[in-house]
Design a protein around this motif. Structure first.
Motif, PDB file in Angstrom:
ATOM      1  N   ASP A   1       0.980  -1.211   0.084  1.00 29.45           N
ATOM      2  CA  ASP A   1       0.107   0.076  -0.124  1.00 29.45           C
ATOM      3  C   ASP A   1       0.915   1.252  -0.059  1.00 29.45           C
ATOM      4  O   ASP A   1       0.113   2.332  -0.138  1.00 29.45           O
ATOM      5  N   LEU A   2       2.271   1.229  -0.016  1.00 31.08           N
ATOM      6  CA  LEU A   2       2.987   2.336   0.139  1.00 31.08           C
ATOM      7  C   LEU A   2       3.032   3.109  -1.234  1.00 31.08           C
ATOM      8  O   LEU A   2       2.596   2.451  -2.349  1.00 31.08           O
ATOM      9  N   PRO A   3       3.320   4.237  -1.187  1.00 28.82           N
ATOM     10  CA  PRO A   3       3.436   4.935  -2.555  1.00 28.82           C
ATOM     11  C   PRO A   3       4.640   4.227  -3.358  1.00 28.82           C
ATOM     12  O   PRO A   3       5.392   3.814  -3.154  1.00 28.82           O
ATOM     13  N   ARG A   4       4.178   4.561  -4.800  1.00 29.81           N
ATOM     14  CA  ARG A   4       4.979   3.901  -5.977  1.00 29.81           C
ATOM     15  C   ARG A   4       6.518   4.279  -5.539  1.00 29.81           C
ATOM     16  O   ARG A   4       7.427   3.587  -5.720  1.00 29.81           O
ATOM     17  N   ASP A   5       6.809   5.717  -5.246  1.00 26.85           N
ATOM     18  CA  ASP A   5       8.078   6.173  -5.335  1.00 26.85           C
ATOM     19  C   ASP A   5       8.961   5.727  -4.122  1.00 26.85           C
ATOM     20  O   ASP A   5      10.353   5.490  -4.174  1.00 26.85           O
ATOM     21  N   VAL A   6       8.039   5.345  -3.063  1.00 26.36           N
ATOM     22  CA  VAL A   6       8.899   4.489  -1.833  1.00 26.36           C
ATOM     23  C   VAL A   6       9.112   3.086  -2.116  1.00 26.36           C
ATOM     24  O   VAL A   6      10.179   2.630  -1.974  1.00 26.36           O
ATOM     25  N   LYS A   7       8.195   2.453  -2.949  1.00 24.31           N
ATOM     26  CA  LYS A   7       8.525   0.989  -3.332  1.00 24.31           C
ATOM     27  C   LYS A   7       9.764   1.104  -4.364  1.00 24.31           C
ATOM     28  O   LYS A   7      10.456  -0.065  -4.220  1.00 24.31           O
ATOM     29  N   GLU A   8       9.940   1.833  -5.119  1.00 24.82           N
ATOM     30  CA  GLU A   8      10.907   1.849  -5.873  1.00 24.82           C
ATOM     31  C   GLU A   8      12.309   2.232  -5.331  1.00 24.82           C
ATOM     32  O   GLU A   8      13.103   1.860  -6.150  1.00 24.82           O
ATOM     33  N   ARG A   9      12.198   2.356  -3.978  1.00 32.46           N
ATOM     34  CA  ARG A   9      13.539   2.467  -3.346  1.00 32.46           C
ATOM     35  C   ARG A   9      14.195   1.056  -3.091  1.00 32.46           C
ATOM     36  O   ARG A   9      15.541   0.929  -3.111  1.00 32.46           O
ATOM     37  N   ASN A  10      13.182   0.252  -3.188  1.00 28.24           N
ATOM     38  CA  ASN A  10      13.776  -1.379  -3.171  1.00 28.24           C
ATOM     39  C   ASN A  10      14.441  -1.704  -4.242  1.00 28.24           C
ATOM     40  O   ASN A  10      13.995  -2.393  -5.154  1.00 28.24           O
ATOM     41  N   ARG A  11      15.668  -1.534  -4.447  1.00 36.96           N
ATOM     42  CA  ARG A  11      16.723  -1.569  -5.633  1.00 36.96           C
ATOM     43  C   ARG A  11      17.202  -3.251  -5.742  1.00 36.96           C
ATOM     44  O   ARG A  11      17.378  -3.957  -4.593  1.00 36.96           O
ATOM     45  N   ASP A  12      17.323  -3.625  -6.923  1.00 38.06           N
ATOM     46  CA  ASP A  12      18.041  -4.907  -7.185  1.00 38.06           C
ATOM     47  C   ASP A  12      19.309  -5.106  -6.709  1.00 38.06           C
ATOM     48  O   ASP A  12      20.183  -3.997  -6.908  1.00 38.06           O
TER      49      ASP A  12
ATOM     50  N   SER B   1      21.084  -7.073   4.991  1.00 37.82           N
ATOM     51  CA  SER B   1      20.043  -7.127   4.039  1.00 37.82           C
ATOM     52  C   SER B   1      18.774  -6.664   4.385  1.00 37.82           C
ATOM     53  O   SER B   1      18.098  -5.991   3.917  1.00 37.82           O
ATOM     54  N   ILE B   2      18.446  -7.565   5.493  1.00 39.63           N
ATOM     55  CA  ILE B   2      17.101  -7.187   6.210  1.00 39.63           C
ATOM     56  C   ILE B   2      16.874  -5.746   6.772  1.00 39.63           C
ATOM     57  O   ILE B   2      15.848  -5.171   6.635  1.00 39.63           O
ATOM     58  N   HIS B   3      18.011  -5.314   7.287  1.00 40.31           N
ATOM     59  CA  HIS B   3      17.854  -3.982   7.763  1.00 40.31           C
ATOM     60  C   HIS B   3      17.785  -2.761   6.593  1.00 40.31           C
ATOM     61  O   HIS B   3      17.193  -2.057   6.626  1.00 40.31           O
ATOM     62  N   THR B   4      18.560  -3.165   5.408  1.00 43.52           N
ATOM     63  CA  THR B   4      18.438  -2.374   4.220  1.00 43.52           C
ATOM     64  C   THR B   4      16.983  -2.318   3.677  1.00 43.52           C
ATOM     65  O   THR B   4      16.419  -1.280   3.311  1.00 43.52           O
ATOM     66  N   PHE B   5      16.456  -3.530   3.506  1.00 43.39           N
ATOM     67  CA  PHE B   5      15.052  -3.647   3.068  1.00 43.39           C
ATOM     68  C   PHE B   5      13.962  -2.975   3.703  1.00 43.39           C
ATOM     69  O   PHE B   5      13.271  -2.074   3.339  1.00 43.39           O
ATOM     70  N   CYS B   6      14.094  -3.005   5.150  1.00 46.13           N
ATOM     71  CA  CYS B   6      13.344  -2.271   5.985  1.00 46.13           C
ATOM     72  C   CYS B   6      13.442  -0.860   5.977  1.00 46.13           C
ATOM     73  O   CYS B   6      12.400  -0.059   5.983  1.00 46.13           O
ATOM     74  N   SER B   7      14.610  -0.260   5.687  1.00 44.88           N
ATOM     75  CA  SER B   7      15.040   1.024   5.847  1.00 44.88           C
ATOM     76  C   SER B   7      14.527   1.611   4.545  1.00 44.88           C
ATOM     77  O   SER B   7      13.812   2.690   4.328  1.00 44.88           O
ATOM     78  N   GLN B   8      14.702   0.965   3.490  1.00 47.23           N
ATOM     79  CA  GLN B   8      14.362   1.287   1.995  1.00 47.23           C
ATOM     80  C   GLN B   8      12.831   1.803   1.960  1.00 47.23           C
ATOM     81  O   GLN B   8      12.375   2.639   1.344  1.00 47.23           O
ATOM     82  N   LEU B   9      11.960   0.955   2.844  1.00 47.23           N
ATOM     83  CA  LEU B   9      10.531   1.021   2.636  1.00 47.23           C
ATOM     84  C   LEU B   9       9.937   1.572   4.111  1.00 47.23           C
ATOM     85  O   LEU B   9       8.575   1.657   4.283  1.00 47.23           O
ATOM     86  N   ASP B  10      10.904   2.462   4.712  1.00 47.98           N
ATOM     87  CA  ASP B  10      10.413   3.135   5.904  1.00 47.98           C
ATOM     88  C   ASP B  10       9.514   2.428   6.874  1.00 47.98           C
ATOM     89  O   ASP B  10       8.615   2.747   7.426  1.00 47.98           O
ATOM     90  N   ALA B  11      10.001   0.996   6.965  1.00 46.56           N
ATOM     91  CA  ALA B  11       9.230   0.138   7.873  1.00 46.56           C
ATOM     92  C   ALA B  11       9.172   0.655   9.375  1.00 46.56           C
ATOM     93  O   ALA B  11      10.393   1.105  10.019  1.00 46.56           O
TER      94      ALA B  11
END
Length: 303
Positions: free
Chosen positions: A60-71, A101-111
């Motif tokens: 449900d996050l905005p598209r621009d936030v989800k796009e921070r989740n980089r390959d 990696s888990i910390h980065t994932f959470c930070s990318q998505l402002d968990a």
């Protein structure tokens, strides 16, 4: 008789609390189906429910936030709906066995703290389960030890936006997984997953809450010298609904080629595949656009 036939068309159930009694059944499941369900896996229902709630909130996050989740590798980060898969969206991380990696994932998505706590607990529990199941698959052919300990586990959460217009179409095309095995937490309310059996027929896999579905991929076919089935599967849109699933992929060794151990090679079973690094094979699949196991032909030994 019809009921018996229908029962036979369901992937086997493996009771993780009943080893070593389950070893023969697990070996047959790997050979005949390339997929099976696990029960008595030890992961609390409360944790799987909490994780599913978090997954829905992340989408449900905005598209621009989800796009921070980089390959990190292709397909390990955010995947927006595409022309090929217009109903499908995904988020993920390359190695859920890595706390960084888990910390980065959470930070990318402002968990938030609650989301982060759930993701961390789920990642630990699922990673442990992946390693247990992988070890059991090795044990069923007489191998022991930490054979898969350093292998990365890619984590992917999936959302399918099925609409009335999409009913009858595919949510995801026919494919095999490129890695060794996949653990799937299905949507408990919305089905659609279909696997191909050895006859080439599709079998609908109905959700069974409290269980996980395990699929074997191309790396398992290479590792087993072709004795195990890399199951072909797809997602069919059967109803107008949002479908959410959570997948963890045990990929392959990071720094060395994968090849079949000697237990799979004898006078009647010569070596089928050349040693291949997972990343090399993954790139081969992408470059050839052969996503349903056909790329294995490129790593076969010359006769």
């Amino acid at each position: 008789m019809e009921e018996e036939a229908a029962a036979a068309a369901v992937p086997p159930i493996i009771d993780l609390g009943d080893f070593p009694n389950q070893l023969d059944g697990l070996r047959r499941a790997c050979e005949d189906w390339g997929c099976f369900r696990v029960v008595n896996h030890g992961i609390p229902e409360e944790l799987t429910s909490d994780m599913k709630r978090v997954v829905r909130s992340l989408f449900d996050l905005p598209r621009d936030v989800k796009e921070r989740n980089r390959d990190i590798i292709a397909g390990s980060g955010y995947m927006a709906p595409s022309e090929k898969n217009p109903l499908y969206e995904a988020l993920g991380l390359y190695d859920m066995g890595s706390s960084d990696s888990i910390h980065t994932f959470c930070s990318q998505l402002d968990a938030n703290p609650d989301q982060r706590d759930t993701i961390v607990r789920y990642a630990k529990a699922i990673h442990d389960l992946v390693m247990e199941i992988a070890a059991r698959t090795a044990e069923c052919v007489g191998l022991r030890g930490d054979l898969f300990k350093e292998w990365p586990c890619q984590f992917r959460i999936n959302k399918y936006c099925f609409t009335p217009q999409s009913v009858g179409s595919l949510g995801v095309q026919l494919h095999t997984d490129s890695g060794f095995l996949t653990i799937l937490q299905e949507d408990e309310n919305v089905g659609g997953l279909e696997v191909m059996d050895k006859t080439g027929s599709f079998v609908a896999i109905d959700p069974q809450p409290g269980t996980f579905l395990v699929n074997l991929g191309d790396m398992a076919a290479i590792w087993s010298n072709g004795k195990w089935c890399n199951v072909r599967h797809r997602v069919q849109c059967n109803s107008s609904a949002i479908r959410v699933s959570i997948a963890t992929f045990l990929l392959g060794p990071k720094a060395e080629p994968l090849e079949a151990p000697s237990v799979f090679i004898d006078s009647e079973s010569s070596k089928i595949y050349n040693p291949v690094e997972y990343e090399e094979y993954r790139k081969l699949r992408l470059s050839t656009k052969l996503q349903a196991g056909e790329a294995l032909a490129f790593v076969q030994c010359q006769k």
